[in-house]
Design a protein around this motif. Structure first.
Motif, PDB file in Angstrom:
ATOM      1  N   VAL A   1      38.205  38.382  49.334  1.00 54.64           N
ATOM      2  CA  VAL A   1      39.341  37.709  48.732  1.00 54.64           C
ATOM      3  C   VAL A   1      38.762  36.640  47.823  1.00 54.64           C
ATOM      4  O   VAL A   1      37.880  35.889  48.219  1.00 54.64           O
ATOM      5  N   THR A   2      39.255  36.571  46.576  1.00 55.51           N
ATOM      6  CA  THR A   2      38.754  35.608  45.605  1.00 55.51           C
ATOM      7  C   THR A   2      39.911  34.811  45.052  1.00 55.51           C
ATOM      8  O   THR A   2      40.960  35.370  44.720  1.00 55.51           O
ATOM      9  N   PHE A   3      39.727  33.483  44.946  1.00 58.27           N
ATOM     10  CA  PHE A   3      40.732  32.587  44.389  1.00 58.27           C
ATOM     11  C   PHE A   3      40.066  31.717  43.340  1.00 58.27           C
ATOM     12  O   PHE A   3      38.905  31.386  43.455  1.00 58.27           O
ATOM     13  N   GLY A   4      40.832  31.300  42.341  1.00 55.30           N
ATOM     14  CA  GLY A   4      40.304  30.362  41.361  1.00 55.30           C
ATOM     15  C   GLY A   4      40.785  30.631  39.960  1.00 55.30           C
ATOM     16  O   GLY A   4      41.626  31.494  39.729  1.00 55.30           O
ATOM     17  N   THR A   5      40.224  29.904  39.016  1.00 59.31           N
ATOM     18  CA  THR A   5      40.670  30.004  37.630  1.00 59.31           C
ATOM     19  C   THR A   5      39.708  30.779  36.743  1.00 59.31           C
ATOM     20  O   THR A   5      39.986  30.974  35.575  1.00 59.31           O
ATOM     21  N   THR A   6      38.587  31.205  37.276  1.00 62.72           N
ATOM     22  CA  THR A   6      37.626  31.986  36.489  1.00 62.72           C
ATOM     23  C   THR A   6      37.441  33.347  37.130  1.00 62.72           C
ATOM     24  O   THR A   6      36.342  33.783  37.406  1.00 62.72           O
ATOM     25  N   GLN A   7      38.555  34.014  37.364  1.00 64.87           N
ATOM     26  CA  GLN A   7      38.584  35.274  38.091  1.00 64.87           C
ATOM     27  C   GLN A   7      38.274  36.477  37.232  1.00 64.87           C
ATOM     28  O   GLN A   7      38.423  36.460  36.023  1.00 64.87           O
ATOM     29  N   LYS A   8      37.916  37.561  37.917  1.00 58.49           N
ATOM     30  CA  LYS A   8      37.774  38.890  37.317  1.00 58.49           C
ATOM     31  C   LYS A   8      38.519  39.867  38.220  1.00 58.49           C
ATOM     32  O   LYS A   8      38.725  39.595  39.398  1.00 58.49           O
ATOM     33  N   MET A   9      38.872  41.004  37.656  1.00 57.01           N
ATOM     34  CA  MET A   9      39.465  42.060  38.470  1.00 57.01           C
ATOM     35  C   MET A   9      38.404  42.542  39.453  1.00 57.01           C
ATOM     36  O   MET A   9      37.209  42.511  39.137  1.00 57.01           O
TER      37      MET A   9
ATOM     38  N   VAL B   1      46.278  41.784  43.373  1.00 63.42           N
ATOM     39  CA  VAL B   1      45.781  40.929  42.292  1.00 63.42           C
ATOM     40  C   VAL B   1      46.950  40.133  41.727  1.00 63.42           C
ATOM     41  O   VAL B   1      48.006  40.693  41.441  1.00 63.42           O
ATOM     42  N   THR B   2      46.772  38.822  41.589  1.00 61.78           N
ATOM     43  CA  THR B   2      47.774  37.949  40.990  1.00 61.78           C
ATOM     44  C   THR B   2      47.273  37.548  39.612  1.00 61.78           C
ATOM     45  O   THR B   2      46.152  37.051  39.477  1.00 61.78           O
ATOM     46  N   LEU B   3      48.120  37.779  38.604  1.00 55.51           N
ATOM     47  CA  LEU B   3      47.763  37.475  37.218  1.00 55.51           C
ATOM     48  C   LEU B   3      48.811  36.570  36.583  1.00 55.51           C
ATOM     49  O   LEU B   3      49.951  36.527  37.047  1.00 55.51           O
ATOM     50  N   THR B   4      48.439  35.878  35.499  1.00 56.27           N
ATOM     51  CA  THR B   4      49.400  35.096  34.723  1.00 56.27           C
ATOM     52  C   THR B   4      49.237  35.433  33.255  1.00 56.27           C
ATOM     53  O   THR B   4      48.173  35.836  32.803  1.00 56.27           O
ATOM     54  N   THR B   5      50.317  35.278  32.518  1.00 61.40           N
ATOM     55  CA  THR B   5      50.313  35.476  31.080  1.00 61.40           C
ATOM     56  C   THR B   5      51.342  34.527  30.466  1.00 61.40           C
ATOM     57  O   THR B   5      52.272  34.103  31.143  1.00 61.40           O
ATOM     58  N   ASN B   6      51.183  34.230  29.190  1.00 62.09           N
ATOM     59  CA  ASN B   6      52.161  33.393  28.490  1.00 62.09           C
ATOM     60  C   ASN B   6      53.340  34.212  27.966  1.00 62.09           C
ATOM     61  O   ASN B   6      54.310  33.652  27.477  1.00 62.09           O
TER      62      ASN B   6
ATOM     63  N   VAL C   1      43.434  36.535  35.572  1.00 63.28           N
ATOM     64  CA  VAL C   1      43.424  36.772  37.016  1.00 63.28           C
ATOM     65  C   VAL C   1      43.343  35.436  37.742  1.00 63.28           C
ATOM     66  O   VAL C   1      42.462  34.630  37.473  1.00 63.28           O
ATOM     67  N   MET C   2      44.281  35.191  38.653  1.00 64.31           N
ATOM     68  CA  MET C   2      44.308  33.951  39.433  1.00 64.31           C
ATOM     69  C   MET C   2      43.818  34.163  40.864  1.00 64.31           C
ATOM     70  O   MET C   2      43.255  33.258  41.465  1.00 64.31           O
TER      71      MET C   2
END
Length: 168
Positions: free
Chosen positions: A46-54, A83-88, A70-71
């Motif tokens: 499990v990976t968390f953070g702001t510099t994520q990769k798939m 996988v949790t992602l964000t976009t504008n 990727v968040m």
């Protein structure tokens, strides 16, 4: 000197807590932007953070929204991912993208901003919503969650209670 002793004590406490929780390894950068918890079995992380990769073994046939960040990412073996992602981009644009990418020949269902489909290999659920500011740097962004499992998985049934008057 006392500061060095505190750092060692903190590290020892963290290591014991991770061991007790069953966490095999934690990787993080100096800025605290990304942390990966690895389980004892191959592919469990499990990976968390702001510099994520798939995740490296994320299925190539499952569409990922272009330009999404990727968040958080979780993998359990070779065929289970979240996988949790964000976009504008606005929610409607993201939903339109996924509606155009979902195969027409498999089992498919769409309810509001949740889409599910099944192919020969995967059962996929995509949830898209406006992120109402869970993190200060993501206010106003759209958040989407991709959940992928093996196509032959069946949802877990909860144990049924015995009928009234009957004992198990």
């Amino acid at each position: 000197m006392p500061l060095a002793g505190c750092k060692k004590l903190k590290q020892s406490i963290e290591e014991k807590a991770m061991e007790k929780a069953g966490v095999e390894k934690v990787e993080g950068d100096d800025q605290g932007k990304t942390f990966t918890f690895k389980g004892s079995k191959p592919g469990e992380e499990v990976t968390f953070g702001t510099t994520q990769k798939m995740p490296e073994n994320f299925p190539a046939d499952v569409p990922v929204y272009p330009g999404a960040k990727v968040m958080a990412a979780a993998a359990s073996g070779q065929d289970a991912f979240s996988v949790t992602l964000t976009t504008n981009d606005p929610v409607a644009k993201v939903v339109e993208f996924y509606n155009s990418k979902i195969p027409a020949d498999g089992e498919r269902m769409a309810i509001a901003n949740m889409l599910t489909y099944t192919t020969d290999k995967h059962r996929v659920t995509i949830m898209v919503n406006e992120n109402e500011g869970a993190a200060a740097d993501s206010v106003g962004k759209t958040i989407l969650v991709l959940t992928v499992g093996a196509a032959n998985e069946t949802p877990t049934k909860s144990a049924e209670a015995p009928a009234k008057g009957k004992k198990k």
